[in-house]
Motif scaffolding. Structure first.
Motif, PDB file in Angstrom:
ATOM      1  N   ILE A  76       0.856  -1.334   0.039  1.00  0.00           N
ATOM      2  CA  ILE A  76      -0.063  -0.117   0.082  1.00  0.00           C
ATOM      3  C   ILE A  76       0.917   1.072  -0.182  1.00  0.00           C
ATOM      4  O   ILE A  76       0.539   2.360  -0.651  1.00  0.00           O
ATOM      5  N   LEU A  77       2.002   1.223   0.814  1.00  0.00           N
ATOM      6  CA  LEU A  77       2.813   2.407   0.936  1.00  0.00           C
ATOM      7  C   LEU A  77       3.728   2.571  -0.213  1.00  0.00           C
ATOM      8  O   LEU A  77       3.886   3.903  -0.767  1.00  0.00           O
ATOM      9  N   THR A  82       7.472  -2.968  -5.595  1.00  0.00           N
ATOM     10  CA  THR A  82       8.546  -2.719  -4.608  1.00  0.00           C
ATOM     11  C   THR A  82       8.426  -3.430  -2.881  1.00  0.00           C
ATOM     12  O   THR A  82       9.323  -3.765  -2.426  1.00  0.00           O
ATOM     13  N   GLY A  83       7.216  -3.600  -2.824  1.00  0.00           N
ATOM     14  CA  GLY A  83       6.811  -4.424  -1.243  1.00  0.00           C
ATOM     15  C   GLY A  83       7.329  -5.740  -1.390  1.00  0.00           C
ATOM     16  O   GLY A  83       7.778  -6.066  -0.341  1.00  0.00           O
ATOM     17  N   VAL A 199       1.090   8.105   7.675  1.00  0.00           N
ATOM     18  CA  VAL A 199       1.566   8.563   6.407  1.00  0.00           C
ATOM     19  C   VAL A 199       0.390   9.684   5.812  1.00  0.00           C
ATOM     20  O   VAL A 199       0.700  10.659   5.305  1.00  0.00           O
ATOM     21  N   LEU A 200      -0.713   8.926   5.456  1.00  0.00           N
ATOM     22  CA  LEU A 200      -1.686   9.872   4.687  1.00  0.00           C
ATOM     23  C   LEU A 200      -2.038  11.281   5.511  1.00  0.00           C
ATOM     24  O   LEU A 200      -2.469  12.205   4.793  1.00  0.00           O
ATOM     25  N   ALA A 201      -1.703  11.272   6.963  1.00  0.00           N
ATOM     26  CA  ALA A 201      -2.153  12.384   7.503  1.00  0.00           C
ATOM     27  C   ALA A 201      -1.129  13.474   7.208  1.00  0.00           C
ATOM     28  O   ALA A 201      -1.640  14.671   7.372  1.00  0.00           O
ATOM     29  N   VAL A 202       0.041  13.207   6.754  1.00  0.00           N
ATOM     30  CA  VAL A 202       0.982  14.071   6.581  1.00  0.00           C
ATOM     31  C   VAL A 202       1.474  14.149   5.050  1.00  0.00           C
ATOM     32  O   VAL A 202       1.768  15.489   4.686  1.00  0.00           O
ATOM     33  N   ARG A 203       1.655  13.294   4.494  1.00  0.00           N
ATOM     34  CA  ARG A 203       1.852  13.049   3.010  1.00  0.00           C
ATOM     35  C   ARG A 203       1.265  12.060   2.329  1.00  0.00           C
ATOM     36  O   ARG A 203       1.524  10.937   1.982  1.00  0.00           O
ATOM     37  N   VAL A 207       1.788   7.741  -0.630  1.00  0.00           N
ATOM     38  CA  VAL A 207       0.820   6.468  -0.416  1.00  0.00           C
ATOM     39  C   VAL A 207       0.765   6.019  -1.732  1.00  0.00           C
ATOM     40  O   VAL A 207      -0.179   6.407  -2.636  1.00  0.00           O
ATOM     41  N   HIS A 208       1.414   4.865  -2.254  1.00  0.00           N
ATOM     42  CA  HIS A 208       1.328   4.374  -3.645  1.00  0.00           C
ATOM     43  C   HIS A 208      -0.115   3.980  -4.014  1.00  0.00           C
ATOM     44  O   HIS A 208      -0.668   4.424  -4.963  1.00  0.00           O
ATOM     45  N   GLY A 209      -0.605   3.174  -2.962  1.00  0.00           N
ATOM     46  CA  GLY A 209      -2.027   2.677  -2.973  1.00  0.00           C
ATOM     47  C   GLY A 209      -3.524   3.458  -3.458  1.00  0.00           C
ATOM     48  O   GLY A 209      -4.404   3.022  -3.935  1.00  0.00           O
TER      49      GLY A 209
END
Length: 376
Positions: A76-77, A82-83, A199-203, A207-209
């Motif tokens: 997701i990130l 890459t995951g 991560v969504l809250a700041v950038r 987030v790739h997903g």
């Protein structure tokens, strides 16, 4: 859920090794299209974070613990290809440095904990984003992580049915593996949802997903990481100031040079703005590996518990690197347990971060070289 040497016979171990090698080869190529200037450094950090959090076994039932697998989180990130590479780096470091997961079973572990969890987790995540009202990212993330763990346990049972080395009841193994890993999946889902939400809250743009989801609902309702985030506005085709009717177009450098300059400036700004997130994520990773890991549950994880109860554990062989100075996540000859775990955890984070970042930055540079036309 690290499979040791001896649980599966040689043909199945070779087959899973071939599957893992093929998946890594495909993902090395696919990751070039997922990694950008901003996400390549983030991918190395994701690998180090997964390593650190896998040290934090949490209790799930009487005498049983579990830990993060991390496939859904990484996919997701930073993207599914890459995951898979993130998990491959983590599992390789664990096998070589910490004697965690057998060497002959390395392909099995990459297949189960990397390929299966990433493919299943990311497929569930993307499917739910399409059908949920407003594309609720929190619900899709929770479900994806939850489903990915028992999916990996079921895949192990299937492999054991084909090449298991002990004569056991496959029905009992299936029931026990699925049941305990559903519980572990709940813990996985909580950790994954909280991390993705942070991560969504700041950038959210990193987030790739959710990159191609129109106006995703990024609200994490309840629990850790609660809050709301909106995608960061980015420069679009209509964001440039337009001249008013009758007003001459702004003069200056040639259009091509101006656009290249703007892209360069945006790239520099995004690289600078990534630094706080990267440093904050690194700090959390180090704290988890060096401090929180001391309080991890000492109970056997789900696979170890089932293997012991069903008589599979008797087939396990001692790890070929059992005498490693960092075996069992401690430093040899350091008597203080807290210090020993902290040193081993910090060494693991450093090596995983270095190897992962090196791989992803190299892939990013290769993509840049391939897409940059040669100049005479």
């Amino acid at each position: 859920m690290h499979v040791p040497d001896g649980f599966l016979n040689a043909p199945v171990s070779l087959a899973t090794g071939a599957v893992a090698a093929g998946a890594v080869a495909v993902c090395l190529r696919g990751a070039r299209h997922e990694l950008g200037e901003r996400t390549a450094p983030l991918a190395g950090l994701v690998a180090a974070f997964v390593f650190a959090v896998q040290m934090l076994n949490f209790p799930v039932a009487a005498g049983t613990s579990g830990h993060l697998l991390g496939g859904a989180l990484a996919a997701i990130l930073v993207g599914p290809c890459t995951g898979v590479l993130c998990l491959a780096v983590v599992l390789l470091m664990q096998a070589l440095l910490f004697a965690d997961g057998g060497l002959s079973a390395l392909g099995t572990n990459i297949t189960l904990m990397g390929v299966v969890t990433v493919v299943v987790g990311y497929a569930v995540f993307r499917a739910l984003l399409r059908v949920l009202p407003g594309g609720a990212v929190s619900v899709a993330t929770f479900a994806a992580a939850l489903v990915s763990v028992p999916a990996s346990a079921i895949a192990f049972t299937g492999l054991y049915a084909v090449g298991g080395t002990a004569d056991v009841s496959l029905g009992r193994v299936f029931a026990a593996m699925t049941g305990v890993h559903v519980l572990i999946g709940i813990g996985e889902a909580i950790i994954t949802t909280a991390t993705v939400g942070a991560v969504l809250a700041v950038r959210p743009d990193l987030v790739h997903g959710v990159r191609d989801v129109a106006r995703p609902a990024l609200v994490i309702r309840g629990g850790a990481g609660a809050g709301a985030a909106r995608p960061a506005p980015g420069p679009g085709p209509d964001s440039r100031p337009r001249p008013r009717p009758g007003e001459p177009a702004p003069s200056g450098a040639a259009p091509g040079a101006s656009q290249r300059s703007q892209r360069s400036q945006r790239s520099q700004r995004s690289q600078r703005s990534l630094r706080p997130l990267w440093l904050g994520g690194l700090a959390v990773t180090v704290v988890c590996a060096t401090f929180v890991s001391f309080y991890a549950s000492a109970e056997p994880d789900g696979l170890e518990k089932v293997a012991t109860d069903e008589g599979i554990a008797e087939e396990a062989r001692e790890h070929d690197l059992a005498d490693s100075p960092l075996a069992d996540y401690g430093v040899e000859d350091v008597d203080n347990e807290r210090l020993s775990i902290a040193l081993a955890g910090s060494a693991g984070v450093a090596v995983t971060l270095a190897v992962g970042s090196g791989v992803f930055l190299t892939l990013r540079r290769r993509r840049h070289d391939e897409t940059t036309p040669d100049r005479v």
